[in-house]
Design a protein around this motif. Structure first.
Motif, PDB file in Angstrom:
ATOM      1  N   VAL A  25      37.084  49.201  50.486  1.00  0.00           N
ATOM      2  CA  VAL A  25      38.218  48.391  50.942  1.00  0.00           C
ATOM      3  C   VAL A  25      39.399  48.549  49.989  1.00  0.00           C
ATOM      4  CG1 VAL A  25      39.052  46.032  51.310  1.00  0.00           C
ATOM      5  CG2 VAL A  25      36.804  46.706  52.182  1.00  0.00           C
ATOM      6  N   ALA A  26      39.134  48.461  48.688  1.00  0.00           N
ATOM      7  CA  ALA A  26      40.196  48.580  47.689  1.00  0.00           C
ATOM      8  C   ALA A  26      40.882  49.942  47.777  1.00  0.00           C
ATOM      9  CB  ALA A  26      39.630  48.379  46.293  1.00  0.00           C
ATOM     10  N   SER A  27      40.093  50.977  48.006  1.00  0.00           N
ATOM     11  CA  SER A  27      40.647  52.329  48.129  1.00  0.00           C
ATOM     12  C   SER A  27      41.570  52.433  49.339  1.00  0.00           C
ATOM     13  CB  SER A  27      39.501  53.342  48.242  1.00  0.00           C
ATOM     14  OG  SER A  27      39.998  54.641  48.444  1.00  0.00           O
ATOM     15  N   ILE A  28      41.151  51.827  50.443  1.00  0.00           N
ATOM     16  CA  ILE A  28      41.965  51.855  51.668  1.00  0.00           C
ATOM     17  C   ILE A  28      43.284  51.107  51.457  1.00  0.00           C
ATOM     18  CG2 ILE A  28      42.078  51.020  54.055  1.00  0.00           C
ATOM     19  CD1 ILE A  28      38.990  51.500  54.112  1.00  0.00           C
ATOM     20  N   LEU A  29      43.217  49.989  50.751  1.00  0.00           N
ATOM     21  CA  LEU A  29      44.411  49.164  50.551  1.00  0.00           C
ATOM     22  C   LEU A  29      45.456  49.859  49.692  1.00  0.00           C
ATOM     23  CD1 LEU A  29      42.845  45.612  50.001  1.00  0.00           C
ATOM     24  CD2 LEU A  29      43.699  46.637  52.109  1.00  0.00           C
ATOM     25  N   LYS A  30      45.047  50.877  48.965  1.00  0.00           N
ATOM     26  CA  LYS A  30      45.993  51.616  48.129  1.00  0.00           C
ATOM     27  C   LYS A  30      46.777  52.655  48.928  1.00  0.00           C
ATOM     28  CE  LYS A  30      43.264  50.956  43.930  1.00  0.00           C
ATOM     29  NZ  LYS A  30      42.406  51.593  42.898  1.00  0.00           N
ATOM     30  N   LYS A  31      46.324  52.950  50.152  1.00  0.00           N
ATOM     31  CA  LYS A  31      47.050  53.892  51.003  1.00  0.00           C
ATOM     32  C   LYS A  31      48.326  53.238  51.504  1.00  0.00           C
ATOM     33  CE  LYS A  31      42.762  56.092  52.587  1.00  0.00           C
ATOM     34  NZ  LYS A  31      43.002  57.398  51.923  1.00  0.00           N
ATOM     35  N   ARG A  32      49.390  54.007  51.536  1.00  0.00           N
ATOM     36  CA  ARG A  32      50.705  53.458  51.866  1.00  0.00           C
ATOM     37  C   ARG A  32      50.722  52.744  53.211  1.00  0.00           C
ATOM     38  NH1 ARG A  32      55.919  57.190  51.206  1.00  0.00           N
ATOM     39  NH2 ARG A  32      55.234  56.963  49.038  1.00  0.00           N
ATOM     40  N   ASP A  33      50.116  53.360  54.225  1.00  0.00           N
ATOM     41  CA  ASP A  33      50.195  52.750  55.559  1.00  0.00           C
ATOM     42  C   ASP A  33      49.183  51.626  55.760  1.00  0.00           C
ATOM     43  OD1 ASP A  33      47.993  54.394  55.569  1.00  0.00           O
ATOM     44  OD2 ASP A  33      48.331  55.182  57.591  1.00  0.00           O
ATOM     45  N   CYS A  34      48.336  51.355  54.753  1.00  0.00           N
ATOM     46  CA  CYS A  34      47.334  50.280  54.825  1.00  0.00           C
ATOM     47  C   CYS A  34      47.614  49.173  53.817  1.00  0.00           C
ATOM     48  CB  CYS A  34      45.940  50.852  54.587  1.00  0.00           C
ATOM     49  SG  CYS A  34      45.371  51.995  55.857  1.00  0.00           S
ATOM     50  N   ARG A  35      48.741  49.245  53.153  1.00  0.00           N
ATOM     51  CA  ARG A  35      49.029  48.339  52.048  1.00  0.00           C
ATOM     52  C   ARG A  35      49.466  46.969  52.569  1.00  0.00           C
ATOM     53  NH1 ARG A  35      50.325  48.835  46.483  1.00  0.00           N
ATOM     54  NH2 ARG A  35      50.279  46.690  45.699  1.00  0.00           N
ATOM     55  N   ILE A  36      48.469  46.120  52.830  1.00  0.00           N
ATOM     56  CA  ILE A  36      48.812  44.754  53.225  1.00  0.00           C
ATOM     57  C   ILE A  36      49.276  43.980  51.981  1.00  0.00           C
ATOM     58  CG2 ILE A  36      47.506  44.510  55.360  1.00  0.00           C
ATOM     59  CD1 ILE A  36      45.906  43.279  52.289  1.00  0.00           C
ATOM     60  N   ASP A  37      49.717  42.748  52.192  1.00  0.00           N
ATOM     61  CA  ASP A  37      50.399  42.014  51.122  1.00  0.00           C
ATOM     62  C   ASP A  37      49.468  41.183  50.254  1.00  0.00           C
ATOM     63  OD1 ASP A  37      53.255  42.628  51.984  1.00  0.00           O
ATOM     64  OD2 ASP A  37      52.413  41.776  53.805  1.00  0.00           O
ATOM     65  N   GLY A  38      48.291  40.844  50.770  1.00  0.00           N
ATOM     66  CA  GLY A  38      47.406  39.985  49.992  1.00  0.00           C
ATOM     67  C   GLY A  38      46.011  39.918  50.595  1.00  0.00           C
ATOM     68  N   LEU A  39      45.128  39.256  49.869  1.00  0.00           N
ATOM     69  CA  LEU A  39      43.744  39.069  50.293  1.00  0.00           C
ATOM     70  C   LEU A  39      43.378  37.598  50.233  1.00  0.00           C
ATOM     71  CD1 LEU A  39      42.041  41.929  48.215  1.00  0.00           C
ATOM     72  CD2 LEU A  39      42.426  41.948  50.690  1.00  0.00           C
ATOM     73  N   ILE A  40      42.449  37.182  51.088  1.00  0.00           N
ATOM     74  CA  ILE A  40      41.801  35.883  50.931  1.00  0.00           C
ATOM     75  C   ILE A  40      40.326  36.152  50.676  1.00  0.00           C
ATOM     76  CG2 ILE A  40      41.165  33.695  52.014  1.00  0.00           C
ATOM     77  CD1 ILE A  40      43.731  33.663  53.479  1.00  0.00           C
ATOM     78  N   ILE A  41      39.844  35.636  49.576  1.00  0.00           N
ATOM     79  CA  ILE A  41      38.459  35.848  49.134  1.00  0.00           C
ATOM     80  C   ILE A  41      37.872  34.499  48.750  1.00  0.00           C
ATOM     81  CG2 ILE A  41      36.970  36.987  47.455  1.00  0.00           C
ATOM     82  CD1 ILE A  41      39.187  39.082  47.086  1.00  0.00           C
ATOM     83  N   SER A  42      36.937  33.985  49.554  1.00  0.00           N
ATOM     84  CA  SER A  42      36.285  34.728  50.610  1.00  0.00           C
ATOM     85  C   SER A  42      36.018  33.807  51.792  1.00  0.00           C
ATOM     86  CB  SER A  42      34.942  35.276  50.113  1.00  0.00           C
ATOM     87  OG  SER A  42      34.049  34.199  49.840  1.00  0.00           O
ATOM     88  N   ASN A  43      35.482  34.413  52.855  1.00  0.00           N
ATOM     89  CA  ASN A  43      34.985  33.666  54.000  1.00  0.00           C
ATOM     90  C   ASN A  43      33.605  33.096  53.653  1.00  0.00           C
ATOM     91  OD1 ASN A  43      34.723  32.757  56.753  1.00  0.00           O
ATOM     92  ND2 ASN A  43      36.000  34.489  57.387  1.00  0.00           N
ATOM     93  N   THR A  44      32.934  32.548  54.632  1.00  0.00           N
ATOM     94  CA  THR A  44      31.591  31.992  54.417  1.00  0.00           C
ATOM     95  C   THR A  44      30.569  33.110  54.267  1.00  0.00           C
ATOM     96  OG1 THR A  44      31.286  31.871  56.810  1.00  0.00           O
ATOM     97  CG2 THR A  44      32.100  29.886  55.697  1.00  0.00           C
ATOM     98  N   THR A  45      29.390  32.753  53.757  1.00  0.00           N
ATOM     99  CA  THR A  45      28.338  33.739  53.514  1.00  0.00           C
ATOM    100  C   THR A  45      27.161  33.532  54.469  1.00  0.00           C
ATOM    101  OG1 THR A  45      26.805  34.640  51.858  1.00  0.00           O
ATOM    102  CG2 THR A  45      27.266  32.283  51.730  1.00  0.00           C
ATOM    103  N   ILE A  46      26.470  34.630  54.750  1.00  0.00           N
ATOM    104  CA  ILE A  46      25.247  34.543  55.546  1.00  0.00           C
ATOM    105  C   ILE A  46      24.019  34.458  54.648  1.00  0.00           C
ATOM    106  CG2 ILE A  46      26.200  35.680  57.581  1.00  0.00           C
ATOM    107  CD1 ILE A  46      24.875  38.274  56.642  1.00  0.00           C
ATOM    108  N   ALA A  47      24.216  34.545  53.334  1.00  0.00           N
ATOM    109  CA  ALA A  47      23.095  34.439  52.391  1.00  0.00           C
ATOM    110  C   ALA A  47      22.596  32.999  52.323  1.00  0.00           C
ATOM    111  CB  ALA A  47      23.526  34.912  51.006  1.00  0.00           C
ATOM    112  N   ARG A  48      21.330  32.836  51.975  1.00  0.00           N
ATOM    113  CA  ARG A  48      20.709  31.509  51.879  1.00  0.00           C
ATOM    114  C   ARG A  48      19.872  31.431  50.602  1.00  0.00           C
ATOM    115  NH1 ARG A  48      23.838  31.130  55.474  1.00  0.00           N
ATOM    116  NH2 ARG A  48      23.517  30.311  57.584  1.00  0.00           N
TER     117      ARG A  48
END
Length: 393
Positions: A263-286
């Motif tokens: 994901v981090a590698s993709i975000l470094k591409k010019r046409d994939c460079r979104i402005d921010g991240l939200i970390i994180s959503n809920t988990t499926i782990a128990r």
């Protein structure tokens, strides 16, 4: 004493008792008494109402602004700039609480620095069958499988247009976008949301990480992100608005280290460079849950069990993106210290949800007060100075 006199006296005592109880309750709510909420109001509410009914009741209360405004004045030390937004304090309400954009003013009244609504889907949908929300009090956690129940773009847009066109709200409003369960073109669902709400959103969130919509999390895969991100960025860039809203991507805490690197590698591409991240959503782990009831229910787990997992992911993604992509941290924040840990790990802002369910509005003030104390104790003049300190070590 005659029977009639006795009845009259009993009625008088009951009336005075009830009246006193109402006054006592109103006074404690006005004061924002944390002890009253924790020891009386929240336990009583939870004993009477199931999780989803309680949720609906709190949304109703905030919709009609029935709670007093917070008495806490946000200090300068908590003011910061996030992307192009001036944020009065770093504590926001996470998406999933006000799903339909009904309670923005009420949530601002009680002290949130920013409000994120949604997830909103293009077409109205009911979401998953009930019951779909479960409290795990022993773990200070919640499991939900709402499944993007949504009023749909058009109805929510009506509310947001009315809100923005009034003189009552000029705050920060995040619009969290989802896809319809039966959609055969998920990318177009997100594009439609950007086009619909572009005039009114302070920022957009592309939610590809809820575990409750079949196939949604596959949009976090490398090949899918390479298509999705340029499409939503292009849609945003084409908006006919002066200030084009930033786009954030919300990620799941269950991504492997390799997937996070991808994901981090993709975000470094010019046409994939979104402005921010939200970390994180809920988990499926128990892992290591204390609760006997409901712990095996399917859905996303939020609350204390998610705290360490989300904080570690914030730190990793901050490092993998060289601190160049701002992060909103979420997951298991119950105290100012919890928030401080996430900010030091790399989050510029934080969001709460489950702690609000268990502790009510006083918890917002507590987190802010404790954050202020921690910053001052450590010698910082502003919260922005702390972002990512632990990730840089």
């Amino acid at each position: 004493m005659s029977r009639q006199q006795l009845v009259h006296k009993v009625k008088t005592i009951i009336s005075m008792t009830l009246g006193g109880g109402v006054v006592f309750t109103a006074l404690n709510i006005y004061k924002g008494s944390e002890k009253f909420y924790d020891d009386v109001l929240i336990p009583l509410t939870h004993s009477i109402l199931g999780p989803e009914k309680a949720h609906e009741a709190v949304v109703f209360i905030n919709k009609y602004r029935l709670l007093p405004r917070s008495h806490y004045k946000d200090p300068e030390i908590l003011n910061s700039k996030f992307l192009n937004l001036q944020v009065p304090n770093p504590v926001g309400i996470a998406a999933g609480f006000d799903k339909h954009g009904e309670s923005v003013l009420g949530l601002t009244d009680i002290g949130f620095g920013f409000v994120e609504i949604g997830s909103i889907t293009p077409k109205p949908q009911e979401g998953n069958p009930k019951p779909r929300v479960f409290r795990l009090p022993e773990d200070s956690a919640v499991i939900n499988r709402y499944g993007f129940n949504s009023d749909g773009h058009d109805k929510v847009l009506e509310r947001i247009e009315k809100l923005r066109n009034s003189d009552k709200f000029d705050g920060i409003l995040g619009i969290n976008l989802g896809k319809n369960k039966e959609s055969d073109n998920p990318i177009d669902d997100y594009i439609q949301g950007i086009q619909k709400f572009g005039k009114y959103a302070s920022y957009f969130v592309i939610n590809v990480s809820s575990p409750n919509t079949p196939g949604l999390r596959t949009l976090q895969n490398e090949e899918n992100l390479k298509v999705l991100l340029p499409a939503v960025i292009s849609a945003r860039n084409q908006l006919d608005v002066e200030n084009k809203p930033p786009i954030l991507l919300k990620l799941a805490p269950d991504l492997s280290q390799e997937e996070r690197k991808s994901v981090a590698s993709i975000l470094k591409k010019r046409d994939c460079r979104i402005d921010g991240l939200i970390i994180s959503n809920t988990t499926i782990a128990r892992n290591d849950l204390k609760s006997i009831h409901y712990k095996n229910e399917t859905g996303g787990l939020s609350g204390r069990p998610l705290k360490e997992k989300s904080t570690q992911m914030i730190k990793e993604m901050y490092q993998l993106t060289n601190g160049q992509i701002p992060i909103i941290g979420a997951g298991g924040i119950f105290t100012g210290h919890d928030a401080y840990e996430k900010i030091r790990a790399g989050a510029s802002l934080i969001q709460i949800y489950t702690s609000f369910i268990y502790h009510g509005p006083p918890r917002i003030t507590r987190i802010k007060e404790e954050l202020q104390q921690l910053l001052e104790f450590d010698g910082f003049e502003n919260i922005s100075q702390v972002v990512g300190i632990d990730a840089k070590k």
